[in-house]
Design an enzyme around this catalytic site. Structure first.
Site, PDB file in Angstrom:
ATOM      1  N   ASP A  34       0.564  -1.246  -0.622  1.00 42.68           N
ATOM      2  CA  ASP A  34       0.222  -0.095   0.086  1.00 42.68           C
ATOM      3  C   ASP A  34       0.623   1.590  -0.137  1.00 42.68           C
ATOM      4  O   ASP A  34       0.996   2.334   0.501  1.00 42.68           O
ATOM      5  CB  ASP A  34      -0.953   0.056   1.349  1.00 42.68           C
ATOM      6  CG  ASP A  34      -0.276  -0.350   2.556  1.00 42.68           C
ATOM      7  OD1 ASP A  34       1.402  -0.521   2.289  1.00 42.68           O
ATOM      8  OD2 ASP A  34      -0.428  -0.454   3.900  1.00 42.68           O
ATOM      9  N   HIS A 236      24.416   1.048 -18.283  1.00 45.75           N
ATOM     10  CA  HIS A 236      23.442   1.759 -17.212  1.00 45.75           C
ATOM     11  C   HIS A 236      23.032   0.346 -15.949  1.00 45.75           C
ATOM     12  O   HIS A 236      22.632   0.338 -15.616  1.00 45.75           O
ATOM     13  CB  HIS A 236      21.695   1.592 -18.620  1.00 45.75           C
ATOM     14  CG  HIS A 236      21.389   2.276 -19.591  1.00 45.75           C
ATOM     15  ND1 HIS A 236      20.374   2.390 -19.907  1.00 45.75           N
ATOM     16  CD2 HIS A 236      22.425   3.528 -19.531  1.00 45.75           C
ATOM     17  CE1 HIS A 236      20.226   3.397 -20.925  1.00 45.75           C
ATOM     18  NE2 HIS A 236      21.427   4.086 -20.183  1.00 45.75           N
ATOM     19  N   ASP A 253      26.997   8.656 -14.176  1.00 42.94           N
ATOM     20  CA  ASP A 253      26.498   9.542 -14.756  1.00 42.94           C
ATOM     21  C   ASP A 253      24.961   9.742 -14.187  1.00 42.94           C
ATOM     22  O   ASP A 253      23.700   8.952 -13.837  1.00 42.94           O
ATOM     23  CB  ASP A 253      25.574   8.434 -15.831  1.00 42.94           C
ATOM     24  CG  ASP A 253      24.878   8.344 -17.009  1.00 42.94           C
ATOM     25  OD1 ASP A 253      24.204   9.827 -16.854  1.00 42.94           O
ATOM     26  OD2 ASP A 253      24.653   8.547 -18.159  1.00 42.94           O
ATOM     27  N   ASP A 264      22.106  16.389 -17.141  1.00 42.27           N
ATOM     28  CA  ASP A 264      22.351  14.960 -17.298  1.00 42.27           C
ATOM     29  C   ASP A 264      24.130  14.811 -17.627  1.00 42.27           C
ATOM     30  O   ASP A 264      24.238  15.236 -18.790  1.00 42.27           O
ATOM     31  CB  ASP A 264      21.097  13.865 -18.747  1.00 42.27           C
ATOM     32  CG  ASP A 264      21.539  12.436 -18.763  1.00 42.27           C
ATOM     33  OD1 ASP A 264      22.682  12.073 -18.715  1.00 42.27           O
ATOM     34  OD2 ASP A 264      21.017  12.116 -20.198  1.00 42.27           O
ATOM     35  N   HIS A 343      27.450   3.470 -28.523  1.00 39.57           N
ATOM     36  CA  HIS A 343      26.159   4.105 -28.404  1.00 39.57           C
ATOM     37  C   HIS A 343      25.715   5.296 -28.830  1.00 39.57           C
ATOM     38  O   HIS A 343      26.853   5.875 -29.075  1.00 39.57           O
ATOM     39  CB  HIS A 343      25.391   4.409 -26.841  1.00 39.57           C
ATOM     40  CG  HIS A 343      26.911   5.215 -25.844  1.00 39.57           C
ATOM     41  ND1 HIS A 343      26.940   6.653 -25.871  1.00 39.57           N
ATOM     42  CD2 HIS A 343      27.824   4.975 -24.661  1.00 39.57           C
ATOM     43  CE1 HIS A 343      27.801   6.971 -25.545  1.00 39.57           C
ATOM     44  NE2 HIS A 343      28.276   5.902 -24.397  1.00 39.57           N
ATOM     45  N   HIS A 347      21.506  13.024 -27.160  1.00 39.09           N
ATOM     46  CA  HIS A 347      19.616  12.326 -26.994  1.00 39.09           C
ATOM     47  C   HIS A 347      19.216  13.837 -26.305  1.00 39.09           C
ATOM     48  O   HIS A 347      20.040  14.895 -25.653  1.00 39.09           O
ATOM     49  CB  HIS A 347      19.073  11.807 -26.275  1.00 39.09           C
ATOM     50  CG  HIS A 347      19.298  11.579 -25.050  1.00 39.09           C
ATOM     51  ND1 HIS A 347      19.010  12.545 -24.172  1.00 39.09           N
ATOM     52  CD2 HIS A 347      20.755  11.316 -24.447  1.00 39.09           C
ATOM     53  CE1 HIS A 347      19.451  12.221 -22.651  1.00 39.09           C
ATOM     54  NE2 HIS A 347      21.207  11.567 -22.820  1.00 39.09           N
ATOM     55  N   HIS A 354      15.430  11.826 -21.777  1.00 45.61           N
ATOM     56  CA  HIS A 354      15.680  11.342 -23.129  1.00 45.61           C
ATOM     57  C   HIS A 354      13.847  11.710 -23.529  1.00 45.61           C
ATOM     58  O   HIS A 354      13.323  11.033 -24.168  1.00 45.61           O
ATOM     59  CB  HIS A 354      15.376   9.826 -23.802  1.00 45.61           C
ATOM     60  CG  HIS A 354      16.467   8.709 -22.840  1.00 45.61           C
ATOM     61  ND1 HIS A 354      16.277   7.934 -22.240  1.00 45.61           N
ATOM     62  CD2 HIS A 354      18.104   9.266 -21.830  1.00 45.61           C
ATOM     63  CE1 HIS A 354      17.417   7.383 -21.920  1.00 45.61           C
ATOM     64  NE2 HIS A 354      18.582   8.520 -22.219  1.00 45.61           N
ATOM     65  N   GLU A 377      27.690  13.622 -24.847  1.00 46.66           N
ATOM     66  CA  GLU A 377      27.833  11.981 -24.662  1.00 46.66           C
ATOM     67  C   GLU A 377      28.881  10.918 -25.016  1.00 46.66           C
ATOM     68  O   GLU A 377      28.396   9.910 -25.169  1.00 46.66           O
ATOM     69  CB  GLU A 377      27.032  11.673 -23.381  1.00 46.66           C
ATOM     70  CG  GLU A 377      25.708  11.350 -24.017  1.00 46.66           C
ATOM     71  CD  GLU A 377      24.728  10.584 -24.222  1.00 46.66           C
ATOM     72  OE1 GLU A 377      25.001   9.936 -22.415  1.00 46.66           O
ATOM     73  OE2 GLU A 377      23.676  10.866 -23.394  1.00 46.66           O
ATOM     74  N   TYR A 381      35.267   2.269 -24.446  1.00 43.21           N
ATOM     75  CA  TYR A 381      34.497   1.219 -23.246  1.00 43.21           C
ATOM     76  C   TYR A 381      35.698   0.354 -23.900  1.00 43.21           C
ATOM     77  O   TYR A 381      35.276  -0.078 -24.188  1.00 43.21           O
ATOM     78  CB  TYR A 381      32.779   0.528 -23.204  1.00 43.21           C
ATOM     79  CG  TYR A 381      32.117   2.174 -23.383  1.00 43.21           C
ATOM     80  CD1 TYR A 381      31.529   2.479 -21.461  1.00 43.21           C
ATOM     81  CD2 TYR A 381      31.487   2.540 -23.918  1.00 43.21           C
ATOM     82  CE1 TYR A 381      31.149   3.224 -21.179  1.00 43.21           C
ATOM     83  CE2 TYR A 381      30.665   3.739 -23.510  1.00 43.21           C
ATOM     84  CZ  TYR A 381      30.826   4.068 -22.700  1.00 43.21           C
ATOM     85  OH  TYR A 381      30.187   5.218 -22.252  1.00 43.21           O
ATOM     86  N   ARG A 397      33.311   7.939 -20.263  1.00 41.25           N
ATOM     87  CA  ARG A 397      32.518   8.488 -20.546  1.00 41.25           C
ATOM     88  C   ARG A 397      32.655   9.976 -20.075  1.00 41.25           C
ATOM     89  O   ARG A 397      32.138  10.107 -19.074  1.00 41.25           O
ATOM     90  CB  ARG A 397      30.495   7.968 -20.798  1.00 41.25           C
ATOM     91  CG  ARG A 397      30.283   8.377 -21.822  1.00 41.25           C
ATOM     92  CD  ARG A 397      28.716   8.140 -20.929  1.00 41.25           C
ATOM     93  NE  ARG A 397      27.666   8.063 -20.091  1.00 41.25           N
ATOM     94  CZ  ARG A 397      27.470   6.471 -19.842  1.00 41.25           C
ATOM     95  NH1 ARG A 397      28.443   5.159 -20.694  1.00 41.25           N
ATOM     96  NH2 ARG A 397      27.123   6.164 -18.916  1.00 41.25           N
ATOM     97  N   GLU A 399      30.022  13.792 -20.762  1.00 41.07           N
ATOM     98  CA  GLU A 399      28.746  13.998 -20.794  1.00 41.07           C
ATOM     99  C   GLU A 399      28.047  15.439 -20.595  1.00 41.07           C
ATOM    100  O   GLU A 399      28.253  15.951 -18.947  1.00 41.07           O
ATOM    101  CB  GLU A 399      27.953  13.437 -20.525  1.00 41.07           C
ATOM    102  CG  GLU A 399      26.137  13.791 -20.682  1.00 41.07           C
ATOM    103  CD  GLU A 399      25.068  12.484 -20.506  1.00 41.07           C
ATOM    104  OE1 GLU A 399      25.228  11.700 -19.315  1.00 41.07           O
ATOM    105  OE2 GLU A 399      23.737  12.406 -21.180  1.00 41.07           O
TER     106      GLU A 399
END
Ligand code: GLY
Ligand code: MN
Ligand code: MN
Length: 432
Positions: A34, A236, A253, A264, A343, A347, A354, A377, A381, A397, A399
């Site tokens: 709940d 991710h 990130d 971001d 990637h 975006h 996004h 970004e 890797y 990375r 960004e």
């Protein structure tokens, strides 16, 4: 109130005569038994109303001549408000929100079918099953009814009309995004200052979220990624459960949501405060790629231009490291970066991390326009088994969030340090 009324009017002006648009508020979502998740309004609904209660529906009616905005919202209820907080209620809604009329949500099933009758076209978004079912049910009722009313012949996505408006940020939207960017930059700095070998990734996540909340950004815009060592190569990664080791990099990130607008940011830095030589080599490539991509952010360039600029620099760098061999243009044509940089570079960013807005017109990339905000970004890797030992497991990375302006761009997240010298200086003054 003014921007919301203006946006509704602008949307109504784009709708053809004799049409109707419906936009539903997000439902509450159960987290466990709940207990609900913290409520977050649907971005389209917020954009058009600034009203952040659940169980609400906005109906925009474009008649043959007149047009109006109608709101359905929760009725006042003394007992429920004692437990859950104040509700605006339909009586106060027109004055507070500028809608032409408001009704309790319980009247949706009585009033919405009547509004739908004999309209030519209905606009709605797809994605909230319960809301869609309800509207389709009403359309079915009208079609089956013995009265001589007709259901709309066309049901269209609202996105192409509304999301083009959202893709161009105006006025105080940009100011809110600047603030989201400032808070998020400071959160990354807090993480850099706090990081030490032996700390848990989750503890850096806590530092980040602490900075967000104390500055009035009540939630991250997306689940924060804190990946040390090879975890940085899981794009991710959100477990954030490993203990950070001396000699590792950590990739964070994370961006806050401030008054519904997202930042971001990704930064990658050494847990101990000093880059190793191998880490430096890879980092410098990603940074060059990111700066080249940011340079490509200007009106008139294709939306894909930053990605193309980043790819070129990444491939050049991988050739210099001896990981790729061959003619640069050939390697670019063959997508030789893919095993290392798998990637996209950008975006849109806005109310959603996004964010909405078409990326292509027919099959072609659209051009960048003032008011668009996009991320830049690129990353590298080192997941291939064949990479030399000293590079294996490195994930980097960088960004930033970039606003396209009339003359070029503004990097909203420029406060967040990203050169090796600045990062090492911030982390302990040991740069050199
Ligand atoms: N934080 C998700 C992304 O960078 O797209
Ligand atoms: Mn990100
Ligand atoms: Mn991003």
């Amino acid at each position: 109130m003014a921007p919301y009324t203006d946006r509704r009017n602008a949307l109504l002006a784009k709708m053809p005569p004799n049409s109707l648009a419906v936009v539903f508020a997000s439902p509450m979502r159960i987290r466990s038994r709940d207990t609900d998740f913290v409520y977050r309004q649907n971005s389209d609904f917020h954009y058009l109303t600034g009203f952040d209660e659940p169980e609400a529906l906005l109906v925009l009616v474009r008649g043959a001549r007149a047009q109006k905005s109608l709101l359905f919202c929760r009725a006042k209820d003394e007992l429920r408000e004692r437990w859950e907080g104040e509700r605006l209620g339909p009586k106060s809604a027109p004055k507070r929100l500028g809608v032409d009329a408001a009704y309790p949500s319980s009247q949706i099933s009585r009033r919405l079918p009547k509004l739908l009758m004999d309209k030519e076209r209905l606009f709605m978004e797809i994605g909230e099953a319960a809301a869609e079912q309800q509207v389709l049910g009403f359309l079915g009722e009208i079609r089956m009814s013995r009265e001589a009313h007709r259901a709309p012949k066309h049901v269209d996505l609202l996105g192409p009309l509304l999301h083009e408006m959202r893709a161009i940020k105006r006025g105080d939207e940009i100011e809110l995004m600047r603030e989201a960017a400032r808070i998020s930059s400071d959160a990354h700095h807090r993480a850099m200052r706090t990081a030490q070998p032996g700390m848990g990734e989750w503890q850096l996540e806590a530092e980040i979220v602490y900075e967000f909340m104390r500055r009035g950004a009540r939630a991250p815009a997306y689940t924060s990624i804190v990946g040390s060592g090879a975890n940085a190569c899981v794009l991710h990664y959100v477990e954030n459960s490993a203990v950070m080791q001396d000699g590792d990099l950590v990739l964070i990130d994370a961006g806050c949501e401030y008054k519904h607008y997202a930042a971001d940011i990704t930064r990658t830095f050494p847990v101990s405060g000093r880059f190793t030589e191998a880490q430096r080599n890879v980092y410098e490539i990603v940074l060059r790629a990111q700066l080249a991509a940011i340079d490509a952010c200007k009106p008139g360039n294709l939306l894909d231009a930053p990605h193309q600029a980043a790819i070129r620099e990444v491939i050049k760098g991988l050739v210099d490291l001896g990981l790729l061999e061959g003619d640069l243009d050939m390697l670019i044509k063959e997508d030789a970066h893919q095993p290392y940089f798998m990637h996209g570079t950008s975006h849109f960013l806005g109310l959603d991390v996004h964010d909405v807005g078409a990326r292509k017109q027919a099959k072609d990339w659209r051009t960048l326009e003032p008011g668009m905000v996009l991320t830049v970004e690129p990353g590298i890797y080192m997941v291939k088994e064949s990479v030399p030992e000293q590079y294996r497991g490195i994930g980097i990375r960088i960004e930033d969030d970039v606003l396209i302006t009339e003359s070029g761009h503004e990097v909203l997240t420029e406060d967040a340090v990203k050169t090796i010298t600045d990062i090492e200086a911030l982390m302990g003054g040991m740069s050199g």
